[in-house]
Design a protein around this motif. Structure first.
Motif, PDB file in Angstrom:
ATOM      1  N   MET A   1      -4.566 -20.234   4.726  1.00  0.00           N
ATOM      2  CA  MET A   1      -4.447 -19.162   3.772  1.00  0.00           C
ATOM      3  C   MET A   1      -3.572 -19.644   2.614  1.00  0.00           C
ATOM      4  N   GLY A   2      -4.016 -19.331   1.411  1.00  0.00           N
ATOM      5  CA  GLY A   2      -3.313 -19.807   0.238  1.00  0.00           C
ATOM      6  C   GLY A   2      -2.145 -18.891  -0.124  1.00  0.00           C
ATOM      7  N   ALA A   3      -1.316 -19.385  -1.023  1.00  0.00           N
ATOM      8  CA  ALA A   3      -0.130 -18.654  -1.459  1.00  0.00           C
ATOM      9  C   ALA A   3      -0.508 -17.314  -2.091  1.00  0.00           C
ATOM     10  N   GLN A   4      -1.605 -17.331  -2.865  1.00  0.00           N
ATOM     11  CA  GLN A   4      -2.061 -16.085  -3.508  1.00  0.00           C
ATOM     12  C   GLN A   4      -2.410 -15.026  -2.444  1.00  0.00           C
ATOM     13  N   GLN A   5      -3.064 -15.444  -1.383  1.00  0.00           N
ATOM     14  CA  GLN A   5      -3.453 -14.513  -0.329  1.00  0.00           C
ATOM     15  C   GLN A   5      -2.227 -13.989   0.427  1.00  0.00           C
ATOM     16  N   TRP A   6      -1.241 -14.863   0.641  1.00  0.00           N
ATOM     17  CA  TRP A   6      -0.008 -14.434   1.312  1.00  0.00           C
ATOM     18  C   TRP A   6       0.729 -13.388   0.475  1.00  0.00           C
ATOM     19  N   VAL A   7       0.816 -13.618  -0.781  1.00  0.00           N
ATOM     20  CA  VAL A   7       1.493 -12.669  -1.667  1.00  0.00           C
ATOM     21  C   VAL A   7       0.735 -11.349  -1.682  1.00  0.00           C
ATOM     22  N   THR A   8      -0.568 -11.418  -1.789  1.00  0.00           N
ATOM     23  CA  THR A   8      -1.380 -10.199  -1.809  1.00  0.00           C
ATOM     24  C   THR A   8      -1.237  -9.438  -0.492  1.00  0.00           C
ATOM     25  N   SER A   9      -1.286 -10.147   0.628  1.00  0.00           N
ATOM     26  CA  SER A   9      -1.129  -9.510   1.942  1.00  0.00           C
ATOM     27  C   SER A   9       0.266  -8.896   2.095  1.00  0.00           C
ATOM     28  N   THR A  10       1.274  -9.620   1.664  1.00  0.00           N
ATOM     29  CA  THR A  10       2.657  -9.136   1.769  1.00  0.00           C
ATOM     30  C   THR A  10       2.845  -7.886   0.918  1.00  0.00           C
ATOM     31  N   VAL A  11       2.347  -7.922  -0.299  1.00  0.00           N
ATOM     32  CA  VAL A  11       2.466  -6.750  -1.178  1.00  0.00           C
ATOM     33  C   VAL A  11       1.686  -5.572  -0.589  1.00  0.00           C
ATOM     34  N   GLY A  12       0.504  -5.840  -0.054  1.00  0.00           N
ATOM     35  CA  GLY A  12      -0.300  -4.786   0.571  1.00  0.00           C
ATOM     36  C   GLY A  12       0.406  -4.164   1.772  1.00  0.00           C
ATOM     37  N   LEU A  13       0.990  -5.004   2.632  1.00  0.00           N
ATOM     38  CA  LEU A  13       1.741  -4.495   3.799  1.00  0.00           C
ATOM     39  C   LEU A  13       2.967  -3.701   3.362  1.00  0.00           C
ATOM     40  N   ALA A  14       3.680  -4.206   2.362  1.00  0.00           N
ATOM     41  CA  ALA A  14       4.867  -3.490   1.869  1.00  0.00           C
ATOM     42  C   ALA A  14       4.465  -2.131   1.300  1.00  0.00           C
ATOM     43  N   ALA A  15       3.367  -2.089   0.571  1.00  0.00           N
ATOM     44  CA  ALA A  15       2.902  -0.814   0.009  1.00  0.00           C
ATOM     45  C   ALA A  15       2.494   0.144   1.120  1.00  0.00           C
ATOM     46  N   THR A  16       1.814  -0.383   2.142  1.00  0.00           N
ATOM     47  CA  THR A  16       1.401   0.457   3.281  1.00  0.00           C
ATOM     48  C   THR A  16       2.623   1.021   3.991  1.00  0.00           C
ATOM     49  N   PHE A  17       3.609   0.189   4.264  1.00  0.00           N
ATOM     50  CA  PHE A  17       4.834   0.664   4.910  1.00  0.00           C
ATOM     51  C   PHE A  17       5.572   1.674   4.026  1.00  0.00           C
ATOM     52  N   GLY A  18       5.554   1.448   2.731  1.00  0.00           N
ATOM     53  CA  GLY A  18       6.191   2.389   1.801  1.00  0.00           C
ATOM     54  C   GLY A  18       5.509   3.748   1.838  1.00  0.00           C
ATOM     55  N   VAL A  19       4.187   3.756   1.869  1.00  0.00           N
ATOM     56  CA  VAL A  19       3.447   5.025   1.939  1.00  0.00           C
ATOM     57  C   VAL A  19       3.729   5.728   3.266  1.00  0.00           C
ATOM     58  N   ILE A  20       3.709   4.958   4.359  1.00  0.00           N
ATOM     59  CA  ILE A  20       3.986   5.541   5.678  1.00  0.00           C
ATOM     60  C   ILE A  20       5.399   6.120   5.723  1.00  0.00           C
ATOM     61  N   ALA A  21       6.370   5.378   5.199  1.00  0.00           N
ATOM     62  CA  ALA A  21       7.764   5.856   5.192  1.00  0.00           C
ATOM     63  C   ALA A  21       7.898   7.111   4.334  1.00  0.00           C
ATOM     64  N   THR A  22       7.204   7.145   3.201  1.00  0.00           N
ATOM     65  CA  THR A  22       7.258   8.319   2.323  1.00  0.00           C
ATOM     66  C   THR A  22       6.661   9.535   3.020  1.00  0.00           C
ATOM     67  N   LEU A  23       5.512   9.339   3.673  1.00  0.00           N
ATOM     68  CA  LEU A  23       4.879  10.454   4.397  1.00  0.00           C
ATOM     69  C   LEU A  23       5.761  10.942   5.548  1.00  0.00           C
ATOM     70  N   TRP A  24       6.384  10.015   6.269  1.00  0.00           N
ATOM     71  CA  TRP A  24       7.262  10.396   7.372  1.00  0.00           C
ATOM     72  C   TRP A  24       8.467  11.184   6.855  1.00  0.00           C
ATOM     73  N   GLN A  25       9.064  10.685   5.759  1.00  0.00           N
ATOM     74  CA  GLN A  25      10.235  11.371   5.199  1.00  0.00           C
ATOM     75  C   GLN A  25       9.843  12.754   4.689  1.00  0.00           C
ATOM     76  N   ARG A  26       8.695  12.874   4.076  1.00  0.00           N
ATOM     77  CA  ARG A  26       8.240  14.168   3.568  1.00  0.00           C
ATOM     78  C   ARG A  26       8.039  15.154   4.720  1.00  0.00           C
ATOM     79  N   GLN A  27       7.383  14.677   5.778  1.00  0.00           N
ATOM     80  CA  GLN A  27       7.145  15.540   6.934  1.00  0.00           C
ATOM     81  C   GLN A  27       8.474  15.977   7.556  1.00  0.00           C
ATOM     82  N   ARG A  28       9.391  15.048   7.673  1.00  0.00           N
ATOM     83  CA  ARG A  28      10.710  15.356   8.247  1.00  0.00           C
ATOM     84  C   ARG A  28      11.441  16.378   7.376  1.00  0.00           C
ATOM     85  N   SER A  29      11.420  16.175   6.059  1.00  0.00           N
ATOM     86  CA  SER A  29      12.084  17.084   5.131  1.00  0.00           C
ATOM     87  C   SER A  29      11.472  18.488   5.197  1.00  0.00           C
ATOM     88  N   GLU A  30      10.138  18.563   5.225  1.00  0.00           N
ATOM     89  CA  GLU A  30       9.481  19.874   5.314  1.00  0.00           C
ATOM     90  C   GLU A  30       9.796  20.562   6.634  1.00  0.00           C
TER      91      GLU A  30
END
Length: 118
Positions: A1-30
């Protein structure tokens, strides 16, 4: 796997975790907000119940004063109505221990005054 793919995968995973964390925090707050609003409704209902009881007790006391005035009247019919009203009020669940003490003293005073007039 090339460097471009690693960066894309890492950014994609970070964004997914960010969305999950945001949804969890929202649910907890509500959830916390709903619980807080429910607690506030319970507190307001309890406060209203205390206020209603205080109003009912104040009304009981006004009725008691009215009954005492009637019972002290010179007219036997009014006196009888006042005494009957006092007896009915004495059975009220609104009476506290201090008011029971007042009723007992009043009863003893009434007995003394009736013995004095015999």
């Amino acid at each position: 796997m090339g460097a471009q793919q690693w960066v894309t995968s890492t950014v994609g995973l970070a964004a997914t975790f960010g969305v999950i964390a945001t949804l969890w925090q929202r649910q907890r707050s509500e959830h916390l907000d709903r619980r807080e609003r429910a607690s506030e409704r319970v507190r307001l209902r309890e406060q209203q119940a205390r206020h209603d009881e205080q109003q009912a007790r104040a009304e009981w006391w006004r009725r008691w004063e009215w009954a005492v005035e009637l019972a002290s009247a010179d007219d036997p019919a009014r006196e009888g109505a006042g005494a009957a009203t006092m007896e009915a009020l004495a059975d009220s669940p609104l009476i506290t221990a201090s008011e029971l003490g007042i009723l007992e003293v009043f009863g003893r005073m009434s007995e003394w005054s009736s013995h004095g007039s015999d």
